[in-house]
Design a protein around this motif. Structure first.
Motif, PDB file in Angstrom:
ATOM      1  N   ASN A  21     -14.432  -7.151 -25.621  1.00  0.00           N
ATOM      2  CA  ASN A  21     -13.281  -7.681 -25.048  1.00  0.00           C
ATOM      3  C   ASN A  21     -12.967  -7.281 -23.567  1.00  0.00           C
ATOM      4  O   ASN A  21     -12.624  -6.182 -23.370  1.00  0.00           O
ATOM      5  CB  ASN A  21     -11.884  -7.834 -25.859  1.00  0.00           C
ATOM      6  CG  ASN A  21     -10.711  -8.479 -25.330  1.00  0.00           C
ATOM      7  OD1 ASN A  21     -10.910  -9.376 -24.521  1.00  0.00           O
ATOM      8  ND2 ASN A  21      -9.345  -7.727 -25.194  1.00  0.00           N
ATOM      9  N   HIS A  57     -14.272  -9.804 -30.370  1.00  0.00           N
ATOM     10  CA  HIS A  57     -13.208 -10.826 -29.924  1.00  0.00           C
ATOM     11  C   HIS A  57     -13.233 -10.986 -28.374  1.00  0.00           C
ATOM     12  O   HIS A  57     -13.825  -9.965 -27.718  1.00  0.00           O
ATOM     13  CB  HIS A  57     -11.997 -10.513 -30.528  1.00  0.00           C
ATOM     14  CG  HIS A  57     -11.300  -9.299 -29.966  1.00  0.00           C
ATOM     15  ND1 HIS A  57     -11.879  -8.046 -30.407  1.00  0.00           N
ATOM     16  CD2 HIS A  57     -10.425  -9.060 -29.012  1.00  0.00           C
ATOM     17  CE1 HIS A  57     -10.993  -7.132 -29.674  1.00  0.00           C
ATOM     18  NE2 HIS A  57     -10.360  -7.591 -29.054  1.00  0.00           N
ATOM     19  N   ARG A  60      -6.723 -13.276 -26.423  1.00  0.00           N
ATOM     20  CA  ARG A  60      -5.750 -13.814 -27.633  1.00  0.00           C
ATOM     21  C   ARG A  60      -5.602 -15.195 -27.451  1.00  0.00           C
ATOM     22  O   ARG A  60      -5.670 -15.587 -26.232  1.00  0.00           O
ATOM     23  CB  ARG A  60      -4.395 -12.998 -27.422  1.00  0.00           C
ATOM     24  CG  ARG A  60      -4.442 -11.507 -27.811  1.00  0.00           C
ATOM     25  CD  ARG A  60      -3.194 -10.890 -27.855  1.00  0.00           C
ATOM     26  NE  ARG A  60      -3.141  -9.761 -28.256  1.00  0.00           N
ATOM     27  CZ  ARG A  60      -3.225  -8.544 -27.350  1.00  0.00           C
ATOM     28  NH1 ARG A  60      -3.421  -8.903 -26.295  1.00  0.00           N
ATOM     29  NH2 ARG A  60      -3.212  -7.575 -28.020  1.00  0.00           N
ATOM     30  N   ASN A 112     -16.593 -15.925 -30.649  1.00  0.00           N
ATOM     31  CA  ASN A 112     -15.523 -15.297 -30.652  1.00  0.00           C
ATOM     32  C   ASN A 112     -14.645 -15.172 -31.991  1.00  0.00           C
ATOM     33  O   ASN A 112     -14.103 -16.164 -32.437  1.00  0.00           O
ATOM     34  CB  ASN A 112     -14.400 -15.884 -29.588  1.00  0.00           C
ATOM     35  CG  ASN A 112     -13.215 -15.068 -29.316  1.00  0.00           C
ATOM     36  OD1 ASN A 112     -12.898 -14.069 -30.105  1.00  0.00           O
ATOM     37  ND2 ASN A 112     -12.529 -15.193 -28.223  1.00  0.00           N
ATOM     38  N   ARG A 114     -11.902 -14.406 -32.914  1.00  0.00           N
ATOM     39  CA  ARG A 114     -10.504 -14.855 -32.834  1.00  0.00           C
ATOM     40  C   ARG A 114     -10.565 -16.074 -32.930  1.00  0.00           C
ATOM     41  O   ARG A 114      -9.232 -16.743 -33.007  1.00  0.00           O
ATOM     42  CB  ARG A 114      -9.753 -14.108 -31.846  1.00  0.00           C
ATOM     43  CG  ARG A 114      -9.253 -12.398 -32.244  1.00  0.00           C
ATOM     44  CD  ARG A 114      -8.507 -11.776 -31.063  1.00  0.00           C
ATOM     45  NE  ARG A 114      -8.187 -10.486 -31.626  1.00  0.00           N
ATOM     46  CZ  ARG A 114      -7.523  -9.734 -30.833  1.00  0.00           C
ATOM     47  NH1 ARG A 114      -7.307 -10.179 -29.535  1.00  0.00           N
ATOM     48  NH2 ARG A 114      -7.378  -8.444 -31.087  1.00  0.00           N
ATOM     49  N   GLU A 119      -8.943 -13.861 -38.758  1.00  0.00           N
ATOM     50  CA  GLU A 119      -9.169 -12.776 -37.758  1.00  0.00           C
ATOM     51  C   GLU A 119      -8.038 -12.518 -36.787  1.00  0.00           C
ATOM     52  O   GLU A 119      -7.885 -11.374 -36.256  1.00  0.00           O
ATOM     53  CB  GLU A 119     -10.488 -13.025 -36.855  1.00  0.00           C
ATOM     54  CG  GLU A 119     -10.916 -11.838 -36.099  1.00  0.00           C
ATOM     55  CD  GLU A 119     -11.375 -10.512 -37.020  1.00  0.00           C
ATOM     56  OE1 GLU A 119     -11.200  -9.354 -36.389  1.00  0.00           O
ATOM     57  OE2 GLU A 119     -11.475 -10.720 -38.111  1.00  0.00           O
ATOM     58  N   ALA A 120      -7.083 -13.550 -36.535  1.00  0.00           N
ATOM     59  CA  ALA A 120      -6.130 -13.555 -35.316  1.00  0.00           C
ATOM     60  C   ALA A 120      -4.840 -12.613 -35.882  1.00  0.00           C
ATOM     61  O   ALA A 120      -3.762 -12.363 -35.308  1.00  0.00           O
ATOM     62  CB  ALA A 120      -5.695 -14.870 -34.853  1.00  0.00           C
TER      63      ALA A 120
END
Length: 409
Positions: A21, A57, A60, A112, A114, A119-120
């Motif tokens: 990230n 990831h 967000r 990714n 997320r 996974e979030a």
């Protein structure tokens, strides 16, 4: 815990959880620091014939930095000098087919992580085991290597979900991070000085409270918004502009907690004696006790001042252990990087064993070529959680996996 060198990876499929990230601008990654941090582990696995499935990831949901891992694949390909294929899938049929077709010494990177709703969010280990992510991928992998220290304070499927299903092994970066943090926290050397800056107020207050109560710190120096909170809690007027800003961010809610810590440990917490503002386009330093502090009513504090840097530097010279997290001000603007650069240079020039962490801290260290720091941590939030006395789910999962699979070594 296991070591990366404990197993034979030849022709074995390894799910490698990294934290790549990275800061982005206009859809492009602008720092490859986290990529380079995990290179030793990746190279070791590839040289030992692993079939590598990389997961990370990026950002967000709904953030500007919430992007695919396509560029991550390009950067990894350049750094590893092999083709790391970008797989536009996570655990669906296409991803599973690509994993099954891997040959020894080949690597792919999944989309990714997320982008998958499971996974979030965070959940206990047993719930992570039941996710589609783990149930779909577990039959395809032989080992789970986790080198994502920066997210070790979180519990999500890709971070802990395989721990009781496959051997979970720390990568070289993870091992190095844990060793450094334990050395700083458990050492009997004194004095131990903690520097808490940046904007993670609740985490920083938790660290201050934990290390002072447990005798793990002899002095705490503050800057950034953490310094604002402690300065305000001491009873100093920071002016309308700055109090309004703290209120708008909901940070005044932490004043009572800061006051409680000060009531118990007042002499051991140092706050800035001067600050810098932007006054008509120029940096202006104002002593906290001078009449000029009336300018704080209309001008935001953007850095600690030179007198504070000098006082902090003198204290750091005597330290044996230094732990620092977060910048002293808005270092992205060169004229307000003076506090952060001055304090971090003092850390580098000291004889202490030193750890500095946090994304903004790392960025300032590299931007201003600061040298001499013993260990630069890749994880700000994880580091704060560790020194705040919290159990890190990923470290707990390593222990659980070791107990289950130690007879496999």
């Amino acid at each position: 815990m296991f070591k990366l060198t404990d197993f034979n990876y030849h022709n074995k499929t390894v799910f490698f959880r990294a934290d790549l990230n990275s800061p982005m601008s206009k859809g492009r990654i602008i720092s490859d620091a986290r990529f380079k941090a995990v290179l030793p582990s990746l190279i070791y696995l590839l040289e030992h014939g692993a079939k590598l499935v990389i997961g990370t990831h990026q950002g967000r949901p709904y953030d500007d930095e919430f992007e695919t891992t396509e560029e991550h694949a390009k950067i990894l390909s350049e750094l590893l000098n092999i083709d790391v294929e970008y797989v536009e899938d996570i655990f669906g049929k296409y991803a599973r087919e690509r994993i099954n077709s891997l040959k020894a010494g080949e690597a792919i990177i999944l989309e990714n992580l997320r982008f998958a709703s499971e996974e979030a969010r965070t959940a206990p280990l047993n719930a992570c085991e039941r996710t589609f992510f783990v149930r779909k991928l577990a039959p395809l992998i032989d080992f789970f290597v986790n080198d994502a220290f920066a997210t070790s304070h979180r519990s999500s499927p890709s971070l802990v979900g395989f721990a009781r299903i496959k051997p979970m092994i720390p990568g070289f970066l993870m091992e190095k991070e844990i060793k450094a943090l334990k050395r700083a926290y458990e050492s009997d050397d004194s004095p131990k000085v903690y520097i808490l800056g940046g904007a993670k107020i609740d985490d920083s207050l938790r660290v201050a409270e934990n290390v002072l109560k447990s005798g793990k710190a002899h002095l705490i120096l503050t800057g950034g918004l953490v310094g604002h909170i402690f300065t305000f809690a001491k009873g100093y007027d920071l002016g309308d502009a700055n109090v309004d800003f703290l209120h708008s961010k909901g940070l005044l809610d932490f004043i009572d907690w800061a006051e409680k810590i000060l009531n118990e440990f007042y002499p051991y917490i140092r706050t800035p004696v001067d600050f810098a503002i932007d006054y008509e386009g120029e940096r202006l330093e104002i002593d906290l006790l001078s009449d000029e502090k009336a300018l704080f009513d209309k001008h935001s504090i953007l850095d600690i001042g030179s007198r504070t840097v000098e006082k902090y530097s003198q204290l750091l010279k005597k330290a044996k252990i230094i732990v620092a997290n977060g910048p002293m001000g808005v270092f992205e603007r060169e004229e307000f990087a003076h506090g952060t650069v001055g304090v971090f240079r003092a850390i580098g020039e000291s004889d202490a064993f030193s750890i500095v962490g946090g994304g903004h801290s790392i960025a300032s260290i590299y931007k201003y070529n600061i040298e001499g720091i013993s260990h630069i941590s890749t994880g700000g939030g994880a580091m704060l959680s560790f020194f705040g006395g919290k159990r890190l789910p990923v470290l707990e999962a390593f222990k659980i996996s070791y107990e289950r699979f130690k007879d496999k070594v």
